[in-house]
Design a protein around this motif. Structure first.
Motif: not given
Length: 267
Positions: A55-72
């Motif tokens: 999960e930490a690895a997935i969150r890092r990629l999301i934050a890099e690519r789409y910093p305005d997206h939310g995550v649950i």
């Protein structure tokens, strides 16, 4: 079968996330890893080093690519859950299977757009399978090969192959409802967790019924099954919700037959 259309930007990114989840989690499978029971008095509920690191690895990629997206996510909670685009993560669904060395665990990744699951991925790294569904359709990606996914026709419950993870997870009324559905079906399989929904989308299973699911347990399943021609509802026959009761069918004709029993235990 023809190859599905070219994937959209978010589908391609979901595929990238699935491959990252596989890269992190697969080396731990049938290996050595840290494990914690987070269930306490409520019963055994394991989380492993693989869950957290994936999960930490997935969150890092999301934050890099789409910093305005939310995550649950199951392991690290919510970040901007009211955003227009929200990624919903279950880094390892079927942790008990993972611990037992059974290749039925999956990486679940979904993108919710304006409140509705729009893209979903069910990944099984050990089998090198990624089931993905979204606007471009549903497909199985295995290595360099892509195969369209399509549910199969099954008009009658007494011809259906059905599944649930564990009947012991149902409460009393739910167990009674499941037992009635199971008695009518041709064959029932247990213990598959989210992999059962992948097999439904692939036309191998006809119906899956579950309860007590969290949003990260079911969000990825919806786009995959719907894009393959199936349906996912709650036990009232409505859109999946916080009740956690899920009914997935490949053939819509099975839905009403199953709901005769399931509605009696619907929340």
């Amino acid at each position: 079968m023809s190859i599905p259309p070219v994937m959209t930007e978010f589908e391609l990114f979901a595929l990238e996330l699935a491959r990252e989840a596989a890269r992190v989690s697969l080396p731990y499978f049938r290996g050595t890893f840290e494990e914690v029971d987070k269930g306490g008095a409520a019963g055994f509920d394991p989380v492993t080093q693989a869950d957290r690191e994936a999960e930490a690895a997935i969150r890092r990629l999301i934050a890099e690519r789409y910093p305005d997206h939310g995550v649950i996510g199951e392991e690290y909670g919510e970040d901007r859950p009211d955003a227009d685009h929200v990624w919903i993560l279950d880094p390892i669904d079927g942790t008990r299977a993972f611990i037992a060395g059974l290749p039925l665990w999956t990486n679940l990744i979904a993108l919710r757009n304006e409140g509705c699951p729009a893209v979903g991925v069910i990944g099984q790294p050990y089998l090198d399978e990624i089931f993905i569904g979204g606007p471009s359709g549903a497909r199985l990606i295995k290595g360099a090969d892509e195969t369209p996914l399509r549910v199969r026709a099954c008009a009658h419950l007494n011809d259906a192959l059905i599944a649930t993870t564990d009947p012991d997870l149902f409460n009393g009324a739910e167990l009674g409802a499941w037992t009635q559905v199971r008695a009518a079906a041709r064959l029932a399989r247990l213990g598959c967790d989210a992999y059962a929904y992948a097999m439904l989308a692939a036309g191998r299973i006809d119906l899956v019924a579950e309860s007590a699911l969290k949003v990260w347990d079911w969000s990825a399943l919806v786009p995959v099954i719907e894009a393959a021609g199936g349906e996912v509802t709650n036990w009232r026959g409505e859109a999946p919700d916080a009740s956690g009761q899920i009914l997935a069918v490949g053939d819509a004709r099975l839905r009403d037959q199953a709901l005769v029993a399931l509605k009696r235990a619907a929340l």
